[in-house]
Design an enzyme around this catalytic site. Structure first.
Site, PDB file in Angstrom:
ATOM      1  CE  LYS A  60      -1.276   1.217   3.929  1.00 13.43           C
ATOM      2  NZ  LYS A  60      -1.586   2.795   4.225  1.00 13.43           N
ATOM      3  CG  ASN A  61       2.008   2.747   3.419  1.00  7.78           C
ATOM      4  OD1 ASN A  61       1.353   3.596   3.265  1.00  7.78           O
ATOM      5  ND2 ASN A  61       2.743   2.450   4.403  1.00  7.78           N
ATOM      6  CB  CYS A  64      -4.798  10.351  12.232  1.00  6.91           C
ATOM      7  SG  CYS A  64      -3.331   9.802  12.190  1.00  6.91           S
ATOM      8  NE  ARG A  86       0.147  10.238  10.312  1.00 13.28           N
ATOM      9  CZ  ARG A  86      -0.681   9.126   9.997  1.00 13.28           C
ATOM     10  NH1 ARG A  86      -1.044   8.527   9.948  1.00 13.28           N
ATOM     11  NH2 ARG A  86       0.828   8.950   8.411  1.00 13.28           N
ATOM     12  CG  ASP A 123       3.060   1.205   9.708  1.00 17.89           C
ATOM     13  OD1 ASP A 123       2.833   1.618   8.761  1.00 17.89           O
ATOM     14  OD2 ASP A 123       3.104   2.485  10.256  1.00 17.89           O
ATOM     15  NE  ARG A 173      -6.655   4.219   5.795  1.00 18.84           N
ATOM     16  CZ  ARG A 173      -6.181   5.370   6.598  1.00 18.84           C
ATOM     17  NH1 ARG A 173      -6.983   5.653   7.941  1.00 18.84           N
ATOM     18  NH2 ARG A 173      -5.623   6.161   5.779  1.00 18.84           N
TER      19      ARG A 173
HETATM   20  C1  EPZ Z   1       3.871   6.901   6.603  1.00 13.79           C
HETATM   21  O1  EPZ Z   1       3.750   7.565   7.173  1.00 13.79           O
HETATM   22  C2  EPZ Z   1       3.366   5.916   7.055  1.00 13.79           C
HETATM   23  N1  EPZ Z   1       2.133   6.125   5.827  1.00 13.79           N
HETATM   24  C3  EPZ Z   1       2.776   5.500   7.837  1.00 13.79           C
HETATM   25  O2  EPZ Z   1       1.909   3.898   7.579  1.00 13.79           O
HETATM   26  C4  EPZ Z   1       4.099   5.427   8.907  1.00 13.79           C
HETATM   27  O3  EPZ Z   1       3.523   4.580   9.923  1.00 13.79           O
HETATM   28  C5  EPZ Z   1       4.870   6.259   8.723  1.00 13.79           C
HETATM   29  O4  EPZ Z   1       5.600   6.658   7.457  1.00 13.79           O
HETATM   30  C6  EPZ Z   1       6.207   6.137  10.005  1.00 13.79           C
HETATM   31  O5  EPZ Z   1       6.951   4.491   8.822  1.00 13.79           O
HETATM   32  C7  EPZ Z   1       2.444   6.326   3.986  1.00 13.79           C
HETATM   33  O6  EPZ Z   1       3.500   5.627   3.385  1.00 13.79           O
HETATM   34  C8  EPZ Z   1       1.287   6.565   2.987  1.00 13.79           C
HETATM   35  P1  EPZ Z   1       6.385  10.244   8.870  1.00 13.79           P
HETATM   36  P2  EPZ Z   1       3.632   9.580   7.382  1.00 13.79           P
HETATM   37  O7  EPZ Z   1       6.123  11.534   7.727  1.00 13.79           O
HETATM   38  O8  EPZ Z   1       5.351   9.579   6.340  1.00 13.79           O
HETATM   39  C9  EPZ Z   1       6.654  13.461  12.147  1.00 13.79           C
HETATM   40  C10 EPZ Z   1       0.215   2.822   7.952  1.00 13.79           C
HETATM   41  O9  EPZ Z   1       0.584   1.963   9.078  1.00 13.79           O
HETATM   42  N2  EPZ Z   1       6.235  14.519  10.956  1.00 13.79           N
HETATM   43  O10 EPZ Z   1       7.532   9.282   8.285  1.00 13.79           O
HETATM   44  O11 EPZ Z   1       2.632  10.471   7.798  1.00 13.79           O
HETATM   45  C11 EPZ Z   1       5.407  12.795  12.130  1.00 13.79           C
HETATM   46  O12 EPZ Z   1       4.082  13.478  13.420  1.00 13.79           O
HETATM   47  C12 EPZ Z   1       0.657   4.263   7.916  1.00 13.79           C
HETATM   48  O13 EPZ Z   1       0.174   2.061   6.854  1.00 13.79           O
HETATM   49  C13 EPZ Z   1       6.446  15.710  11.599  1.00 13.79           C
HETATM   50  O14 EPZ Z   1       7.168  16.104  12.467  1.00 13.79           O
HETATM   51  O15 EPZ Z   1       4.642   9.317   8.310  1.00 13.79           O
HETATM   52  C14 EPZ Z   1       6.076  11.853  12.727  1.00 13.79           C
HETATM   53  O16 EPZ Z   1       6.098  11.427  14.409  1.00 13.79           O
HETATM   54  C15 EPZ Z   1       0.519   4.444   9.236  1.00 13.79           C
HETATM   55  N3  EPZ Z   1       6.222  17.053  10.373  1.00 13.79           N
HETATM   56  C16 EPZ Z   1       7.467  11.699  12.144  1.00 13.79           C
HETATM   57  O17 EPZ Z   1       7.817  12.708  11.796  1.00 13.79           O
HETATM   58  C17 EPZ Z   1       6.528  16.512   8.958  1.00 13.79           C
HETATM   59  O18 EPZ Z   1       6.292  17.494   8.011  1.00 13.79           O
HETATM   60  C18 EPZ Z   1       7.004  10.282  11.203  1.00 13.79           C
HETATM   61  O19 EPZ Z   1       6.087  10.620  10.109  1.00 13.79           O
HETATM   62  C19 EPZ Z   1       6.192  15.247   8.164  1.00 13.79           C
HETATM   63  C20 EPZ Z   1       6.158  14.207  10.126  1.00 13.79           C
END
Ligand code: EPZ
Length: 419
Positions: free
Chosen positions: A22-23, A116, A121, A304, A396
Site C-alpha cells: 500500500k505504502n 489522526c 502528524r 507499523d 484500508r
Molecule cells: C508513513 O506515514 C506511512 N504512511 C505510515 O504508515 C508509517 O507509520 C509512517 O510513514 C512511519 O513509518 C504512508 O507511507 C502512506 P512520517 P508518514 O512523515 O509519512 C513527524 C500505515 O499504517 N513529522 O514518516 O505520515 C510525524 O508526526 C501508515 O500504513 C513531522 O513532524 O509518517 C511522525 O511523528 C500509518 N512533520 C514522524 O515525523 C512532517 O512534516 C514520522 O512521520 C512530517 C512528519
C-alpha cells in the site's frame, strides 16, 4: 460499518501470498501526475486507500482503471489541481499530490490533513522543503496553497526522517531546475520503490535507501509500466499471526531484506523463521517468550508492526517493554487488548506488557489500521469468540484479509453491522 467475528484457539496452517505494498502504491500513483499519458502499475492491492487515491486522480480530471491488481492511470487531461478536505480527511497520504502538482502545474491546493488516531502528524517538513525550492506557500481555510513558476533545486535537511515528506519532495525535485539534496531522508523500501519508478520515468536520482538522496531535475518525465514491491507490513503481520497461534505457515511474495529487524525481533520471541527462495516458513511456539522493543525509522523495527508485536507479547512468558518513538499516540490498541485480558500499562511512549496465559474473546473496537490488525491477532489466539467492530480501518491496508486467514484455517467471518 462491517465487523469481524473470530473464533480463536486454532493454529494457522498452510500458505498465503502477500499483496503489493500500500505504502509504495500510493506515492507511485501520485507520481503519475508528473507525466502525461497512461501508466500501468502491477501488483496494486485492492484497498480503500487505493480507491481514495483513485478518486483524487479522477477528481482532478485523470482516469483510473483498477482491474484485478493491475492499475491503468492517466493524468493527461488534469484540469483541477487540488485534494479536497473530504478526501484528505479519510486518507492523509492524499498530501502526496502536493509535490507532483506543484512541480508539473506550478499550483496545488491541498487540504491540510487533520490529526489522526495515532498522532498530530503535521506536514511542516513537506512545506519547508517546497518553500526552499521556491514555492510560495500560503494557508487558507484549512488548505495549503502552493504556487511556483518553476521549482528550483535546493538543499533540504529533515529534522525527522519523514517517509511521505521525502516522497513528496523527491517527486517535486524530479521536475525542478537544478539539483536537490535531501538530507536525513527516509530509507524505507517504499521510498526506494517510488525512486525506482521515478527513475523508470526518466528522473535522475542517486542515494535511494540512504539518508542522503540527490535528485537532478529534468524537463519532462514519461509514463511507465511498473510492478509495486510486496507489502512488508502485511508479511510481518502474517508472521506474527503464525507466531501467536503456534501455527506453521509459508508466506510467499516477500522480500526478506525488507523485514530484517522484524524477523530478528520475532525470532527473539521463539518463533522459528526460515527464509528460502519461495519466501518465508514460519513455525510458532506453543507460547512466545517476552522481548523488549523500540520502534525506529527504517532499517529499525517499523512502527507499523508495533501493535501486532504487542498482541504477540501479550501472551508471552515474561514481561516486555515497548517504546514507540515515531508517533505520540500509537497505543490505541492497548485498551482493546485489555478488554481481552491483556495486562498492559502505559507510561508516556512506553508500554509494559506482562504476558498472560490466555486471552478471552470479547467485543472490541478497531481504531486505526494497525491497531485493527493487532486485535485480529489477539482474537486468533483468544479462547472463544471476538467481535471486532469498525473494521473499515483494516480494509484500508489489508487486501482480502479474512479470505487469506480463512485459507490458513482461521474461523473468521465478516458481518454487516445493522445500520
Ligand atoms: C508513513 O506515514 C506511512 N504512511 C505510515 O504508515 C508509517 O507509520 C509512517 O510513514 C512511519 O513509518 C504512508 O507511507 C502512506 P512520517 P508518514 O512523515 O509519512 C513527524 C500505515 O499504517 N513529522 O514518516 O505520515 C510525524 O508526526 C501508515 O500504513 C513531522 O513532524 O509518517 C511522525 O511523528 C500509518 N512533520 C514522524 O515525523 C512532517 O512534516 C514520522 O512521520 C512530517 C512528519
Amino acid at each position: 460499518m462491517d465487523r469481524f467475528i473470530i473464533e480463536g484457539g486454532r493454529p494457522l496452517e498452510g500458505r498465503v501470498r502477500v499483496s503489493g505494498a500500500k505504502n509504495a502504491a500510493l506515492p507511485i500513483i501520485a507520481s503519475t501526475i508528473l507525466t502525461g499519458g497512461t501508466s500501468v502499475l502491477m501488483d496494486v492491492p485492492r484497498l480503500r486507500d487505493v480507491k481514495t487515491m483513485g478518486r483524487l486522480i479522477t477528481n482532478m480530471g485523470g482516469t483510473f482503471e483498477h482491474s484485478g491488481n493491475t492499475l491503468s492511470v492517466s493524468t493527461e487531461g488534469l484540469s483541477l489541481f487540488e485534494a479536497p478536505y473530504d478526501l484528505v480527511r479519510t486518507m492523509r497520504a492524499s498530501v502526496l499530490v502536493l509535490g507532483p502538482l506543484t512541480a508539473r502545474y506550478g499550483t496545488a491546493r491541498v487540504s491540510l490533513p487533520g490529526g489522526c488516531a495515532i498522532g498530530a502528524r503535521p506536514i511542516n517538513l513537506h512545506l519547508m522543503g517546497l518553500a526552499k525550492m521556491g514555492a510560495d506557500i500560503t494557508l487558507e481555510a484549512g488548505y495549503v496553497i502552493a504556487r511556483a513558476r518553476r521549482l528550483r533545486g535546493a538543499q533540504i535537511y529533515f529534522d525527522i526522517p519523514t517517509v511521505t515528506g521525502t516522497e513528496n519532495l523527491m517527486m517535486a525535485a524530479a521536475l525542478a531546475s537544478g539539483t536537490t539534496r535531501l538530507e536525513n531522508a527516509a530509507c524505507e523500501p517504499e521510498v526506494v520503490d517510488l525512486g525506482e519508478a521515478l527513475t523508470r520515468m526518466g528522473a535522475r536520482i542517486s542515494g535511494l535507501g540512504t539518508p542522503v538522496i540527490e535528485i537532478e531535475g529534468v524537463e519532462e518525465l514519461r509514463p511507465v509500466e511498473y510492478r509495486v514491491i510486496p507489502d512488508r507490513i502485511e508479511a510481518g503481520t502474517f508472521i506474527a499471526a503464525a507466531g501467536i497461534t503456534g501455527g506453521r505457515v509459508r508466506i510467499e511474495n516477500v522480500i526478506p531484506d525488507h523485514l530484517e529487524a522484524v524477523i530478528m525481533k520475532l525470532q527473539e520471541t521463539g518463533i522459528s523463521i526460515s527464509v528460502d527462495e519461495e519466501g518465508i516458513l514460519v513455525e510458532g511456539p506453543e507460547r512466545p517468550r517476552s522481548s523488549d522493543l523500540k520502534t525506529l525509522p527504517y532499517p529499525g523495527f517499523p512502527t507499523d508492526m508495533q501493535a501486532q508485536f504487542m498482541a504477540l507479547l501479550s501472551v508471552a512468558r515474561g514481561t516486555s517493554i515497548i517504546r514507540e518513538t515515531i508517533f505520540e499516540n500509537r497505543f490505541m490498541h492497548v485498551a482493546e487488548l485489555r478488554r481481552m485480558g491483556a495486562d498492559i500499562s502505559i507510561e508516556g511512549s512506553t508500554a509494559t506488557v506482562r504476558g498472560v496465559e490466555t486471552l478471552k474473546g470479547a467485543p472490541v473496537m478497531a481504531t486505526d489500521l494497525r491497531a485493527s490488525a493487532s486485535l485480529v491477532l489477539a482474537a486468533l489466539r483468544a479462547e472463544g469468540r471476538t467481535q471486532i467492530n469498525r473494521i473499515y480501518h483494516i480494509d484500508r491496508g489489508y487486501e482480502e484479509i479474512e479470505k487469506k486467514l480463512r485459507g490458513l484455517g482461521a474461523l473468521i467471518t465478516r458481518e454487516r453491522e445493522e445500520p
